[in-house]
Design an enzyme around this catalytic site. Structure first.
Site, short mmCIF file in Angstrom:
data_model
loop_
_atom_site.label_atom_id
_atom_site.label_comp_id
_atom_site.label_asym_id
_atom_site.label_seq_id
_atom_site.Cartn_x
_atom_site.Cartn_y
_atom_site.Cartn_z
CE LYS A 115 -26.31 8.66 -17.64
NZ LYS A 115 -26.14 9.39 -16.62
CG PHE B 115 -27.49 19.10 -12.57
CD1 PHE B 115 -27.56 18.38 -11.31
CD2 PHE B 115 -27.37 20.47 -12.73
CE1 PHE B 115 -27.44 19.33 -10.28
CE2 PHE B 115 -27.44 21.37 -11.45
CZ PHE B 115 -27.59 20.73 -10.27
CG ASP B 116 -26.01 12.27 -16.69
OD1 ASP B 116 -26.18 12.42 -17.79
OD2 ASP B 116 -26.30 11.30 -15.93
CE LYS B 117 -32.62 12.86 -20.47
NZ LYS B 117 -33.16 11.69 -19.88
CB VAL C 206 -24.04 16.96 -10.48
CG1 VAL C 206 -24.32 15.92 -9.39
CG2 VAL C 206 -23.48 17.93 -9.77
#
Length: 902
Positions: free
Chosen positions: A5, A578-580, A776
């Site tokens: 990211k 959820f994003d990681k 999230v």
């Protein structure tokens, strides 16, 4: 090398708003008020502890740098308020994405088109009408799927060329923005929700007002207006004529600075209630036990009515002048009706209890406001600024960005900044809700209001006082009530239609009774009882008290909820995505494995990779270089000519030899040593991101890098499932194997990978079709997905402008355990709102039936009516003490030590 990211932060900063204090404010600041327009005299109410000899010019006359008006300046230059110029928000460039239903469309950033606009009403309607009048434009609306709000303009290419439309749209936007403005004031002197309705009604009917909204709980008036038709002074004069004061609110404060709640109401409200009660009792004693003429107790009760009904009578006159019927009007009419029929005691008793209920309700709401204001009181008023070898104490408002401040052990940090010298632990509970101090070192961020626990720190200031994280949190909490949820809107609609209907019924009812043979006096008294029974006082205050208390409790627990609507939406969530990276994982990759091929040493493999990776700023490159440094390897010299291959890895030279470091895709179609592919598979199955290293024609081996799972992530997911969350999904940009590995360790139901940001939006929308979904993320590159979910929840808001801007709910720390707390609080708040609506409507329903059947007297109806009002306020205030039943911080949750990938 898999692409992690990006972490570029948005630069948009929320607009500054000037400073306000209210009842119970204990700030010690100086008021050398340089106001150049007429305010009511500064009245210091009970409990004021200000030092009145201070010297900063508040709200209206800051003596700062000269005000420079640049292009596109939207200030009213004819107005007496002098504001700090807000730091500009980031304006995104125009876009040309296809229209949602097909066809061509142009997108303009709403903040650039209409600065400060947030919705489809008022100023936007003017822009919409102006754009639609142009040839070739077919539709104009707001669009939010890009993570920020845009004006989407559908057009026909044969009717208008794209570049011509862009020029036209920008010119039209500038014209509309120049003419139609918005403005926010703090309202002084409101003692009830009726007062808010009176002001809103009066202002909204002024010529040139596009929209006017008054939030009683947060005491704010927000207007959108035509500056060619009226000035801000016109609005202030109109509100002043109603008996209320307006002032420009200051960033980071909830309550009023000037009159500590404003006007006579806070000073006289309770004394008048007490006087009314004493006179009521005296009249009753005189009637029962004293040999006096009947006129004497009647006069005493009349005085009691005048005392108890002082503010109600004043409010009802204002309402009637605007041809409105509200709760205060109903109460006054009921009391006067009782008096006319000779029931003076009942009339006085009604107004005494009504005013007592209002006074207690007002104080209860002030308690909720002060619980928010207590957050801003955490910030010191002065900072120790280093000037050469000297330390100078300055008010925080005067400390410039870039200044160096010194924070001693035990002191609160006065301003947001970055540590330049010193190491210490800081107690960040006030901002993030973390109960354990956090270790900080040079380069780390610190926040205003946090406590330095150990050693002396020298901090470089990064934001002025009014733009600190603390100030922005307080502002957002104060404004949260304006974002009304379904329960709030339902209560308001019911109240507005209920009051006039009850008034009509109270006039028709006695006529019907008289026609049926009931004596006139009894018929009118029953109508008065009906008026009292049906007055929707409890309904009016049922949801604002709950919302204000809940957002205050959330803020104290390290969670920022931006409005009542998001409390209700979060309470209804049944799935969480959820994003990681940065959410379930820490976001800092570490080298876990170095597997050299036969005949190659670990030192050669790691040293070669680190030498070329030292040229890169990629997080995975840092992990390799740091590992080599920890092991004390001396890197081979001569690394040069770095070339990054997107999503695959890097190429560079070491001396004259070519070196390649990357994933298997970098070596596609080339023969690999037989042991390499199985090793890559093994490491990826274990959740590691792999990098194959080749120098010249020799494959040196494979490196395995992984992110670290957040401490407590597994525990949080288990808590959410126990709380009734039916589906948990991870959305990751990493490769599918790594994503599945982490999802299984955390206990998630599903992992979807690899996904680009646009794919995450699609995934969130698919989930949303089955059940209400929350997303999230860390608020950085997750903005589109956060916007697409029913509720966007961002983590790490204390350090991220993007998180504060894009999400509906913000976990101020990087602690996932705040999520079950936020969910539990939202459900508790929604439950309290429903309970309050049931209490308000239930008590009114029972009393209406009893009044129609003649089963209740006026005094009994008044007691039950006011009792229900105080009950719903007290029920709402219970939320101020809400505590999570789950772990409060990561130290209470077992860490998950397995390596995971980033």
């Amino acid at each position: 090398m898999s692409e992690p990211k990006k972490s570029a932060r948005f630069s948009n900063i929320r607009e500054k708003k000037p400073h306000v204090h209210g009842p119970g404010c204990k700030h010690d600041h100086a008021h050398d008020h340089g106001h150049d327009h007429a305010h009511e005299p500064h009245v210091h109410g009970p409990g004021c502890k200000h030092g009145h000899d201070h010297g900063h010019g508040h709200a209206h006359a800051h003596e700062d740098k000269p005000h420079v008006h640049g292009p596109g300046c939207n200030h009213d230059h004819d107005h007496g308020h002098h504001h700090h110029a807000p730091r500009p928000k980031r304006i995104r460039p125009p876009g040309n994405r296809p229209a949602e239903g097909g066809g061509t469309a142009l997108q303009l950033d709403l903040e650039g088109a209409l600065p400060g606009e947030t919705d489809e009403v008022g100023r936007f309607e003017k822009l919409e009408a102006a754009l639609k009048s142009h040839h070739g434009v077919t539709d104009v609306h707001l669009r939010r799927d890009a993570g920020h709000t845009e004006v989407c303009i559908h057009y026909q290419p044969e009717g208008v060329a794209p570049q011509q439309l862009l020029t036209l749209a920008q010119y039209t936007s500038a014209t509309v923005a120049g003419r139609y403005h918005h403005h926010t004031w703090f309202v002084r002197g409101m003692d009830s929700g009726d007062a808010a309705a009176v002001i809103e009604h009066a202002v909204s009917r002024m010529n040139g007002i596009l929209s006017a909204s008054v939030a009683y709980a947060s005491e704010r008036l927000v207007v959108e207006y035509d500056r060619e038709a009226l000035t801000l002074e016109d609005v202030e004069a109109r509100v002043k004529s109603l008996g209320y004061g307006l002032e420009v609110p200051t960033a980071g404060h909830v309550c009023s600075h000037h009159a500590h709640g404003g006007g006579l109401a806070p000073l006289l409200e309770m004394p008048l209630v007490v006087a009314a009660g004493v006179l009521l009792a005296v009249g009753w004693l005189l009637e029962r036990f004293a040999p006096v003429p009947a006129l004497v107790p009647t006069l005493v009760w009349a005085l009691s009515m005048a005392s108890g009904g002082f503010f109600a009578i004043k409010g009802s006159v204002q309402s009637l002048l605007q041809r409105r019927i509200d709760i205060e009007t109903m109460m006054v009419v009921a009391a006067l009706g009782a008096a006319v029929l000779g029931a003076w005691f009942e009339g006085a008793f009604l107004l005494f209890l009504f005013s007592a209920g209002h006074a207690l309700e007002h104080r209860a709401m002030d308690k909720a406001r002060r619980s928010i204001e207590s957050l801003s009181a955490l910030r010191p008023e002065v900072a120790r600024v280093r000037r050469g070898e000297e330390l100078v104490e300055l008010p925080v408002e005067e400390v410039a960005q870039g200044a160096r401040i010194v924070v001693r052990p035990g002191d609160r940090v006065p301003l947001d900044g970055i540590i330049r010298e010193g190491k210490s632990s800081l107690d960040q509970a006030a901002i993030t809700g973390e109960s354990i101090p956090v270790a900080k070192q040079p380069g780390d961020e610190v926040f205003s209001g946090t406590i330095n626990c150990e050693a002396l720190l020298e901090v470089e200031v990064t934001r002025p006082a009014s733009e600190s994280v603390l100030a922005r949190v307080v502002d957002m909490v104060a404004q949260a009530e304006a974002q009304k949820g379904p329960n709030q809107r339902f209560a308001q609609r019911l109240e507005r239609t209920f009051a006039p209907l009850v008034m009509i019924a109270a006039l028709v009812f006695p006529v019907v009774l008289v026609l049926l043979g009931t004596p006139l006096k009894e018929a009118v008294l029953r109508a008065v009882a009906l008026l009292v029974a049906a007055s929707p006082c409890a309904l009016a205050i049922s949801t604002p008290s709950a919302v204000l208390s809940a957002v205050a409790a959330a803020a104290r627990g390290g969670v920022l909820v931006k409005g009542g609507i998001y409390l209700e939406l979060l309470a209804g969530v049944r799935a969480i995505a959820f994003d990681k990276t940065g959410t379930l994982t820490v976001g800092r990759p570490q080298l876990l494995t170095a597997s050299p091929t036969p005949g190659v040493s670990r030192e050669e493999l790691l040293g070669t990779a680190a030498a070329v990776e030292s040229l890169s700023a990629h997080p995975l490159a840092h992990a390799v270089v740091q590992a080599a440094s920890r092991e004390g390897l001396s890197l081979p010299p001569g690394a040069k000519d770095l070339e990054a291959i997107h999503g695959q890895g890097i190429r560079a030279k070491l001396g004259e030899e070519a070196v390649e470091v990357g994933n298997l895709a970098l070596f596609a179609g080339q023969p690999l040593p037989p042991e390499l592919a199985p090793e890559v598979n093994r490491l990826e199955e274990a959740g590691q991101t792999t990098m194959v290293v080749r120098r010249g024609s020799r494959f040196l081996g494979v490196l395995g890098v992984a992110d670290t799972l957040r401490s407590g992530a597994q525990q949080t997911v288990q808590e959410l499932k126990r709380a009734g969350i039916e589906r948990t999904v991870m959305l990751s940009g990493d490769n599918a194997r790594v994503a599945r590995s982490i999802a299984s360790r955390v206990g998630l139901d599903e992992a979807r990978a690899p996904l680009m940001p646009a794919d995450k939006v699609t995934a969130v929308r698919e989930l949303g079709k089955e059940r209400s979904v929350a997303m999230v993320g860390d608020g950085v590159n997750d903005a589109p997905a956060l916007a697409a979910a029913a509720v966007g929840v961002a983590m790490g808001g204390a350090g991220s402008d993007a998180a504060l801007e894009t999400a509906d709910v913000v976990l101020m720390s990087d602690d996932l355990s705040r999520l079950p707390f936020a969910l539990g609080l939202a459900r508790a708040a929604t439950s309290v709102m429903r309970q309050n609506l049931m209490i308000a409507l239930g008590v009114s329903g029972v009393l209406i039936i009893a009044a129609i059947l003649g089963l209740t007297r006026i005094s009994e109806a008044v007691v039950l009516h006011e009792g229900s009002t105080l009950l719903v306020v007290a029920n709402g205030l219970r939320l101020l003490g809400y505590k999570s039943s789950g772990p409060r911080d990561a130290s209470e949750v077992p860490a998950v030590s397995q390596p995971t990938a980033g």
